[in-house]
Enzyme design. Structure first.
Site, short mmCIF file in Angstrom:
data_model
loop_
_atom_site.label_atom_id
_atom_site.label_comp_id
_atom_site.label_asym_id
_atom_site.label_seq_id
_atom_site.Cartn_x
_atom_site.Cartn_y
_atom_site.Cartn_z
N GLU A 113 25.84 49.54 55.47
CA GLU A 113 26.93 50.23 56.16
C GLU A 113 26.40 51.47 56.87
OE1 GLU A 113 27.16 48.92 53.15
OE2 GLU A 113 28.65 47.37 53.54
N HIS A 117 37.60 46.46 45.94
CA HIS A 117 38.20 45.72 47.04
C HIS A 117 39.67 46.11 47.18
CE1 HIS A 117 34.66 43.24 46.32
NE2 HIS A 117 34.83 42.67 47.48
#
Lengths: 385, 338
Positions: free
Chosen positions: B70, B139
């Site tokens: 990322e 998540h």
């Protein structure tokens, strides 16, 4: 500590890009330095003086109260900057960090230090930045080593150091999409090669064969931590093996060895073959910053410091120029700064044009002002046009 | 017969996820300098399919399958933007954005500021966010407060398909970096499919939407909790309380005007965010309206937020810690009966 930059090491590591396959070729092929003229050689020496004098002069300016921040000396490491920058194309990009301040004005210096259109920062702009003045390119908004210039192709660093490498990779990714041929040089210490982003960014660059040349200035100390506690291998360049890219070791005290190896990596990158790591072995002459000078003399062994400072890059360069017949013994003695500590030299020890160039920048910066306070609230967002 | 008659319209309705894809697709067509960087966004078309078909259409050089980093997705995006590109960075889950945190808050968010305006950063970081789906700790996050607290970033969170498209297109044309929170639980929710406005559908940033008008209490939220507020408003109506529901849509910049106009009318406010309570965005909304509109208030403002916990996995645990319509009703009645 391993003896840095002895001739055995240089020849052992002269096999740059891709090492084993081209070994025979490398021995017979011309080194990049062989294309340099006598004038180029002498200009390189002048660039070394400029880099050294920048450091020396800023120590004086700090004593006078003109310098705003910490001084991160590049003393004894100037050959890395000069050798890596001398052969770049004007449009190439660089991302210098705190110990690379002379890089800002040495980039594209060959187009003329006072040429306003050259792709490097003017000494006036740089001095305004280090003095915290409004005429700096960043209007003195971030600390003195964190400047850059989009128009001059100099990437702005942050204090997170290796965090600039993915940005460099993105710059050349975009350049390649546009059909460009630019290369980017990123500068790092050996310490920041332990950051995750160093790996992540070079991995990405290697996957896409991006023209990213990562220069590791291995000066043996990351602030107060020795390289042995940062990197588990003898050479930081060994990290390259994991990315399938060349990892090259250069003698960071020898400007021409740095020049050869960086230019080989640059040619490789420009040809679309991908990134390289060029590790330049050197030694940090003083503290991490000037605040650390006294402590650095205590936490580092005396014999190590003596040895690390023993091969002044200006002396190494002069010896080579004498050997080549480009510099007489007498001329070599004319401006004698090599081996002298940063506070042991006077203006008279440097060539007058070197002193004049820095003075020109400093005089300009002294006349500039601090930015008005309300600018602190500006440019958080780009206003809609 | 009526089912057959409505079919053509139903087929033209677009869900939240398709609306996002249309936004990216249209902007990629309009802006040849736009690229997309993300994990699995090309060959696969994205973990959820937001970028499906785009690599085939625009090429692997513009829709790039990035290594799992990322930090590098954002960092390379910054570099590309520095060299003239508009960049969409996909976070596979917005939870993973923490791996790119330094690049976002120190490199990207500050670039325009550091350079005194020389450099623009047209970079949109978008990804699936939010809980209520049993996604557990990594998540389920709504970590927007991290970025609202990082000057230089705009922060956006659409709750409808039309907004998803219009706001994302607006973000992709903005010269500033944006963190764009997509609600993954809404991606394929059928009842949210709608006929999207035709033509160049762009919704300006910084404008809240009033989802339901009311006169007794103002419920402010964004993302999935807009629907919990609407359900709460239905329940409140049964008790004779008229609730106005405001969907912020953009957190930075915040539409203070719409909230203030509402409390000038209702004199009561409950702010709901899915993130933890402490330093959550609800606290910021309440601080602002208290500073600016204290005279309108007849009761202390209330927050409904996640408990100060991570988001746990199984339903019983997850429901316990998250806001819901019941909790909102309780808070609303508290301010109404103050």
């Amino acid at each position: 500590m391993k003896v840095i930059g002895d001739s055995a090491l240089s020849s052992h590591t002269a096999t740059a890009v891709p090492a084993k396959k081209n070994q025979q070729k490398a021995e017979t092929a011309k080194l990049p330095r062989e294309a340099l003229t006598k004038e180029d050689h002498l200009e390189i020496l002048k660039h070394l003086y400029l880099a050294r004098y920048f450091d020396v002069r800023l120590i004086k300016e700090k004593k006078r109260g003109n310098l705003k921040g910490t001084l991160y000396s590049s003393h004894n490491q100037e050959a890395i900057l000069v050798g890596s920058l001398f052969g770049l194309e004007p449009n190439d990009w660089i991302s210098p960090i705190h110990r690379d301040m002379p890089a800002f004005f040495l980039k594209d210096a060959r187009s003329g230090l006072n040429n306003p259109n050259r792709m490097g920062m003017s000494i006036e702009e740089l001095c305004c930045q280090v003095f915290g003045k409004v005429d700096s390119p960043g209007r003195a908004r971030d600390n003195w080593s964190h400047i850059g210039s989009k128009s001059k192709h100099i990437i702005h660093s942050t204090s997170m150091l290796a965090g600039t490498i993915p940005v460099a990779a993105g710059v050349v990714y975009a350049d390649r999409l546009n059909g460009g041929k630019s290369v980017v040089l990123t500068y790092n210490g050996e310490g920041s090669t332990a950051q995750g982003i160093f790996h992540e960014a070079i991995n990405f660059a290697a996957v896409h064969k991006l023209p990213v040349v990562t220069i590791v200035e291995n000066n043996q100390w990351a602030f107060g931590t020795p390289v042995s506690m940062e990197v588990p291998t003898e050479d930081v360049a060994d990290r390259a093996k994991g990315y399938g890219i060349p990892g090259i070791v250069a003698d960071g005290q020898d400007v021409f060895d740095v020049y050869d190896k960086v230019m080989q990596a640059v040619a490789y990158a420009r040809a679309g073959k991908g990134p390289s790591i060029v590790e330049c072995k050197t030694y940090r002459a003083y503290g991490h910053g000037d605040h650390d000078d006294d402590r650095a003399n205590k936490y580092r062994p005396a014999d190590e410091m003596e040895e690390g400072r023993s091969r002044d890059p200006i002396r190494v360069c002069k010896e080579y120029l004498i050997k080549k017949g480009y510099l007489s013994q007498e001329d070599a003695k004319l401006y004698h700064v090599e081996g002298k500590g940063a506070t042991q030299t006077a203006n008279e020890d440097f060539p007058p044009d070197v002193v004049a160039y820095l003075t020109q920048g400093i005089d300009f910066a002294l006349k500039s002002t601090e930015p008005p306070g309300e600018e602190g609230g500006m440019w958080v967002f780009r206003e809609a046009r | 017969m009526s089912a057959i008659a409505t079919e053509p319209t139903a087929a033209l309705k677009k869900n939240y996820l398709t609306a996002l894809r249309e936004a990216i697709d249209e902007e990629m067509t309009l802006n040849h300098d736009m690229i997309c960087l993300g994990e699995d966004i090309g060959i696969l078309g994205g973990a959820f399919g937001v970028t499906e078909g785009l690599q085939a259409k625009y090429g692997s050089h513009r829709v790039v399958d990035m290594p799992i980093s990322e930090a590098c997705i954002v960092g390379a995006g910054v570099g590309a933007a520095l060299n003239g590109k508009t960049v969409m960075c996909e976070m596979q889950f917005i939870d993973f954005i923490s791996c790119g945190f330094d690049q976002i808050v120190n490199m990207l968010a500050t670039y325009h500021y550091r350079t005194a305006g020389e450099v623009d950063m047209p970079v949109v970081i978008r990804g699936p966010a939010g809980a209520y789906g049993g996604g557990a700790l990594y998540h389920s996050q709504m970590n927007e407060a991290w970025f609202c607290n990082s000057p230089g970033l705009k922060v956006v969170c659409p709750s409808t398909a039309s907004d998803a498209k219009g706001l994302l297109k607006s973000c992709l044309r903005d010269r500033n970096p944006v963190v764009f929170y997509e609600i993954k639980e809404l991606y394929r929710r059928r009842e949210l499919a709608e006929l999207l406005p035709e033509g160049d559908h762009v919704i300006p940033l910084g404008k809240a939407a009033i989802r339901r008008e009311g006169s007794d209490v103002t419920l402010v939220s964004y993302g999935q909790n807009v629907y919990h507020c609407l359900n709460a408003a239905d329940a409140l109506q049964e008790q004779g309380v008229s609730a106005e529901v405001i969907d912020l849509r953009t957190l930075v910049p915040l539409d203070e005007e719409t909230i203030l106009a509402s409390i000038a009318k209702t004199n009561r406010i409950v702010v709901v965010n899915e993130a933890p309570r402490t330093c959550g965005f609800a606290g910021e909304v309440i601080a602002r309206i208290t500073e600016l509109g204290f005279e309108y208030l007849d009761a202390p403002p209330q927050r409904v937020t996640r408990l100060d916990t991570p988001v746990p996995w199984v339903k019983s645990l997850e429901s316990f810690v998250l806001p819901n319509a019941d909790k909102i009703v309780t808070a609303a009645l508290k301010v109404v009966r103050f």
